[in-house]
Design an enzyme around this catalytic site. Structure first.
Site, PDB file in Angstrom:
ATOM      1  N   ASP A 154      23.615  56.813  11.618  1.00  0.00           N
ATOM      2  CA  ASP A 154      22.226  56.771  11.176  1.00  0.00           C
ATOM      3  C   ASP A 154      21.492  57.948  11.800  1.00  0.00           C
ATOM      4  O   ASP A 154      21.948  58.531  12.797  1.00  0.00           O
ATOM      5  CB  ASP A 154      21.580  55.446  11.595  1.00  0.00           C
ATOM      6  CG  ASP A 154      20.233  55.198  10.923  1.00  0.00           C
ATOM      7  OD1 ASP A 154      19.891  55.926   9.969  1.00  0.00           O
ATOM      8  OD2 ASP A 154      19.513  54.279  11.367  1.00  0.00           O
ATOM      9  N   HIS A 155      20.380  58.307  11.218  1.00  0.00           N
ATOM     10  CA  HIS A 155      19.507  59.321  11.793  1.00  0.00           C
ATOM     11  C   HIS A 155      18.437  58.620  12.619  1.00  0.00           C
ATOM     12  O   HIS A 155      17.630  57.864  12.073  1.00  0.00           O
ATOM     13  CB  HIS A 155      18.864  60.162  10.688  1.00  0.00           C
ATOM     14  CG  HIS A 155      19.824  61.074   9.986  1.00  0.00           C
ATOM     15  ND1 HIS A 155      19.734  61.376   8.638  1.00  0.00           N
ATOM     16  CD2 HIS A 155      20.899  61.746  10.448  1.00  0.00           C
ATOM     17  CE1 HIS A 155      20.701  62.211   8.318  1.00  0.00           C
ATOM     18  NE2 HIS A 155      21.430  62.446   9.398  1.00  0.00           N
ATOM     19  N   PHE A 329      16.087  54.889   8.556  1.00  0.00           N
ATOM     20  CA  PHE A 329      16.614  54.150   7.399  1.00  0.00           C
ATOM     21  C   PHE A 329      17.632  54.970   6.605  1.00  0.00           C
ATOM     22  O   PHE A 329      17.601  55.014   5.387  1.00  0.00           O
ATOM     23  CB  PHE A 329      15.470  53.657   6.504  1.00  0.00           C
ATOM     24  CG  PHE A 329      14.430  52.877   7.251  1.00  0.00           C
ATOM     25  CD1 PHE A 329      14.706  51.608   7.740  1.00  0.00           C
ATOM     26  CD2 PHE A 329      13.185  53.420   7.523  1.00  0.00           C
ATOM     27  CE1 PHE A 329      13.752  50.892   8.464  1.00  0.00           C
ATOM     28  CE2 PHE A 329      12.222  52.714   8.251  1.00  0.00           C
ATOM     29  CZ  PHE A 329      12.518  51.443   8.714  1.00  0.00           C
ATOM     30  N   HIS A 330      18.563  55.592   7.332  1.00  0.00           N
ATOM     31  CA  HIS A 330      19.643  56.356   6.712  1.00  0.00           C
ATOM     32  C   HIS A 330      21.022  55.818   7.125  1.00  0.00           C
ATOM     33  O   HIS A 330      21.928  56.607   7.368  1.00  0.00           O
ATOM     34  CB  HIS A 330      19.558  57.834   7.112  1.00  0.00           C
ATOM     35  CG  HIS A 330      18.403  58.570   6.535  1.00  0.00           C
ATOM     36  ND1 HIS A 330      18.118  59.891   6.867  1.00  0.00           N
ATOM     37  CD2 HIS A 330      17.446  58.201   5.645  1.00  0.00           C
ATOM     38  CE1 HIS A 330      17.038  60.289   6.213  1.00  0.00           C
ATOM     39  NE2 HIS A 330      16.610  59.276   5.467  1.00  0.00           N
ATOM     40  N   PRO A 331      21.249  54.519   7.211  1.00  0.00           N
ATOM     41  CA  PRO A 331      22.569  54.056   7.647  1.00  0.00           C
ATOM     42  C   PRO A 331      23.642  54.357   6.600  1.00  0.00           C
ATOM     43  O   PRO A 331      23.426  54.170   5.400  1.00  0.00           O
ATOM     44  CB  PRO A 331      22.373  52.545   7.825  1.00  0.00           C
ATOM     45  CG  PRO A 331      21.267  52.200   6.880  1.00  0.00           C
ATOM     46  CD  PRO A 331      20.342  53.387   6.905  1.00  0.00           C
TER      47      PRO A 331
END
Length: 394
Positions: A154-155, A329-331
């Site tokens: 994730d980021h 919210f980049h999983p």
């Protein structure tokens, strides 16, 4: 799919772009030209100021087709299995909960799982595809022992906050009745202004140190500040200079917490668990300070609220980065695709689950490595590729 220019601008963000240029980050008009290094306003997925979602773009035009049925307020429980002629497990459908009833759905060709990087591994594990020890510990029959739920990436968004003076931000506008009326009128009349804005307006891509082969940091600069998501805006003018490591080396996990589909899975992102990620976090905060120290931003007499100028060492900054950060919210990555001989890959190169038949996964969970930028458009690309393969019978 729609990509449009934003319908707003902020003086303070224009000044941040000038400051970034003074700090050595070139201004850029398009982040999608092949090299995203630079600073500029993000393009947005909108249509005339309205959010343009994948549902509006792809699902809405297909409604009414005889070969499409849409069920809402339905939750997948687990996949169903039979045995193929060659002895392999074959996915034949799934059971789901709808209106308080369990419904069985069957598939003649294949099941396509698109529940995302958190829920896709959960559904697979509930269905018997996952780490054997984990499944047995919850009394689930093992259909295939596979590293489902591993490789979570994730980021992590590190949210540095700077108080500013002599300029307007969303804090000051939204905290006054006149400001709120002004925001509403601008959107009503022109579909522009703060009500049309995406969560982040100005972006920058750059290196955390010159030795990096490409931009490994992404800034999301916002003309607002708050203590945490869901809380009220601060009552003073401020901006948030969020920065994330685009290429984290930390890896996490998603694991079911029980055999009950209604119980949420355990999400263990393990952010900042490697020395490299902690160093990049410290370096990124220093770079944010460098930009804010440029003449273009000094006209606003910025005051660092988070993490605070008293914190200077690598160790302090890395620790505080975790304290002021949250997911962007980049999983991705929890149902990894790869070559057939890759033991860490759950899927083959066409996104089919290895070792079983009739099951394909199409969402951000398939990415072996997180992209060096936002994940929405790449996930749509994955969906387009998968659609083409399915039509071709691959």
């Amino acid at each position: 799919w729609r990509v449009e220019k934003q319908r707003l601008s902020w003086d303070v963000l224009d000044s941040f772009a000038d400051a970034a240029e003074q700090a050595g980050i070139e201004k850029i008009d398009d982040f999608n030209g092949g090299d995203n290094a630079g600073v500029g306003y993000f393009d947005v997925n909108q249509r005339s100021g309205w959010r343009w979602s994948s549902s509006k773009a792809f699902l809405r035009p297909a409604r009414g087709r005889p070969n499409l049925t849409i069920w809402t307020e339905a939750q997948a429980q687990k996949l169903s299995w039979s045995t193929a002629d060659n002895g392999q497990p074959r996915c034949t459908g799934l059971s789901l909960s709808r209106a308080g009833q369990t419904v069985q759905v069957t598939a003649n060709r294949e099941v396509i799982l698109s529940a995302g990087a958190i829920n896709s591994p959960q559904i697979l594990q509930l269905s018997g595809i996952g780490p054997a020890d984990l499944l047995r510990s919850h009394g689930i029959e093992v259909i295939r022992d596979a590293p489902v739920g591993e490789n979570l990436q994730d980021h992590l968004q590190i949210r540095a906050v700077f108080k500013v003076n002599g300029t307007q931000t969303l804090n000051t506008l939204a905290n006054s009745l006149f400001g709120r009326l002004k925001i509403g009128a601008e959107y009503l009349l022109n579909r522009s202004g703060p009500m049309s804005m995406s969560p982040s307006q100005l972006g920058a891509f750059t290196r955390s140190d010159p030795a990096r082969p490409h931009a490994n940091l992404e800034y999301h600069v916002q003309p607002l500040s708050l203590e945490a998501f869901g809380e009220d805006l601060h009552d003073f003018p401020a901006i948030t200079v969020s920065v994330c490591n685009l290429n984290p080396t930390s890896r996490g996990q998603v694991q079911i917490s029980s055999a009950n589909f209604q119980d949420p899975p355990k999400i263990m992102p393990n952010y900042l668990s490697t020395a490299e990620d902690r160093q990049v976090a410290a370096d990124s905060l220093r770079q944010a300070r460098k930009i804010m120290a440029q003449p273009a931003m000094q006209v606003y007499a910025p005051e660092e609220l988070k993490p605070g100028v008293q914190h200077q060492s690598d160790e302090e900054l890395a620790r505080l980065a975790g304290d002021i950060a949250n997911t962007i919210f980049h999983p991705v990555g929890t149902v990894k695709m790869g070559q057939m001989d890759d033991p860490s890959a759950v899927l083959d190169p066409h996104l089919r689950v290895k070792g079983v038949q009739g099951l394909r996964v199409v969402d951000a969970s398939v990415m072996p490595t997180i992209t060096s930028g936002n994940t929405n458009a790449p996930t749509l690309m994955i969906a387009e590729k998968a659609a083409a393969w399915i039509k071709e019978g691959l």
